[in-house]
Scaffold this active site. Structure first.
Site, PDB file in Angstrom:
ATOM      1  CG  HIS A 109      -8.981  -3.839 -68.737  1.00 38.14           C
ATOM      2  ND1 HIS A 109      -8.789  -5.041 -68.093  1.00 38.14           N
ATOM      3  CD2 HIS A 109      -9.989  -4.042 -69.623  1.00 38.14           C
ATOM      4  CE1 HIS A 109      -9.638  -5.936 -68.589  1.00 38.14           C
ATOM      5  NE2 HIS A 109     -10.375  -5.351 -69.523  1.00 38.14           N
ATOM      6  CG  ASN A 135      -9.121  -4.891 -74.130  1.00 43.34           C
ATOM      7  OD1 ASN A 135      -7.985  -4.827 -74.610  1.00 43.34           O
ATOM      8  ND2 ASN A 135      -9.349  -5.096 -72.837  1.00 43.34           N
ATOM      9  CB  SER A 150     -19.060 -12.540 -70.776  1.00 43.37           C
ATOM     10  OG  SER A 150     -17.977 -13.115 -70.066  1.00 43.37           O
ATOM     11  CD  GLU A 154      -7.789  -8.520 -68.389  1.00 39.72           C
ATOM     12  OE1 GLU A 154      -7.133  -8.070 -69.340  1.00 39.72           O
ATOM     13  OE2 GLU A 154      -8.862  -9.156 -68.534  1.00 39.72           O
ATOM     14  CD  GLU A 199     -14.444  -4.000 -69.272  1.00 40.37           C
ATOM     15  OE1 GLU A 199     -14.793  -4.502 -70.322  1.00 40.37           O
ATOM     16  OE2 GLU A 199     -13.276  -4.006 -68.869  1.00 40.37           O
ATOM     17  CE  LYS A 239      -9.587  -8.636 -72.145  1.00 34.42           C
ATOM     18  NZ  LYS A 239     -10.192  -9.341 -71.037  1.00 34.42           N
ATOM     19  N   GLY A 264     -14.172 -12.251 -69.235  1.00 38.24           N
ATOM     20  CA  GLY A 264     -13.507 -13.468 -69.693  1.00 38.24           C
ATOM     21  C   GLY A 264     -14.055 -14.739 -69.069  1.00 38.24           C
TER      22      GLY A 264
END
Ligand code: PGA
Length: 275
Positions: free
Chosen positions: A101, A10, A237, A103, A191, A12, A197
């Site tokens: 996702h 991904n 991660s 985010e 996730e 991003k 991250g």
């Protein structure tokens, strides 16, 4: 039978047209060389979720890497300024899209119902979908991991239940005599938000427990066969140093990789950890 591992990067909101093209070409080249040498035992599929503006240049390369968008809108067309439709993605040969996702949930307030509509539209139009679920640190500390994930699954999958059942009917007839299960073009990515991250991955045991739970909920919503044919990826991660232990676990069917997918050599090493 096993599920073939699926390693998905991904990107991003990173890269420019030039670095996207160059980095993708490096990855494609490494995978091509590897596959030529090990053709008979390739144990993984690879995907890249790229920003919209780079998708066409990547699909034009006609590689074996699945190309995904990171988001999509559910309407076919209309006055929805700034959105991208499924016919637009199909017209440039994109394979599928990520949905929900964390985010997108966190910064753009996407709900489970929005996700269900996106999944329904993707699957009805024969595109792949990867549906992301996961709890926040606060929810984990409050002992709510299972209830949060159950709600994310139930509210979204209720909306696209018919499409998933139909995919299963079509797919269950295609036996290609392989040693692998014929998985659906619909995957789930677990996730945990606190692992994305942060450099602080979940333990393999944490991921295993949640993957088993997700499969239990899939069995409840659909049936055991559909649950078995749905790949569940772990994300948060994943790096070259821990990919192998995640991917060695039989309940972890792949990885959704953010930061470590930006460097094509590092990402290629993560793919090899699936072998
Ligand atoms: P990360 O991101 O690998 O950088 O933690 C994972 C993701 O957001 O999909």
């Amino acid at each position: 039978m096993k599920r073939k591992k699926y390693i998905v990067g991904n990107w991003k909101m990173f890269k420019t047209s030039e670095t996207a093209y160059n980095d993708f070409s490096v990855l494609q080249n490494s995978l091509d060389i590897y596959r030529e040498e090990h053709e008979s035992k390739s144990m993984f599929h690879v995907g890249i979720c790229a920003p919209f503006v780079f998708l066409q240049q990547l699909t034009d390369l006609n590689s074996n890497i699945h190309i995904y968008s990171q988001n999509v809108f559910w309407e076919q067309e209309g006055a929805f300024t700034g959105e991208i439709s499924i016919p637009m993605l199909k017209s440039i040969n994109v394979d599928g899209s990520l949905v929900a996702h964390s985010e997108r949930r966190q910064y753009f307030h996407e709900t489970n119902v929005d996700s269900g509509k996106k999944l329904k539209a993707l699957l009805a139009n024969n595109l792949h979908a990867i549906y992301c679920v996961g709890e926040s640190l606060q929810e984990r500390e409050a002992g709510q991991v299972e209830s949060v994930i159950e709600k994310q699954l139930e509210e979204a999958l209720e909306i696209c239940k018919d499409e998933i059942n139909q995919l299963f009917e079509i797919n269950s007839n295609n036996s290609d005599n392989s040693e692998f299960l014929n998985c659906l073009p619909f995957s789930i990515a677990y996730e945990p938000v606190w692992a994305i991250g942060t450099g602080k991955a979940a333990t393999v045991q944490d991921a295993y427990n949640v993957h088993v739970f997700i499969r239990k909920i899939m069995t409840k919503i659909f049936n055991a066969d559909i649950a078995q044919r749905t790949r569940i990826l772990y994300g948060g991660s994943v790096k070259t140093t821990n990919a192998h232990e995640f991917l060695a676990n039989e309940e972890i069917d792949g990885a959704l990789v953010g930061g470590a997918s930006l460097n094509p050599n590092e990402f290629f090493k993560i793919c090899l950890a699936a072998e």
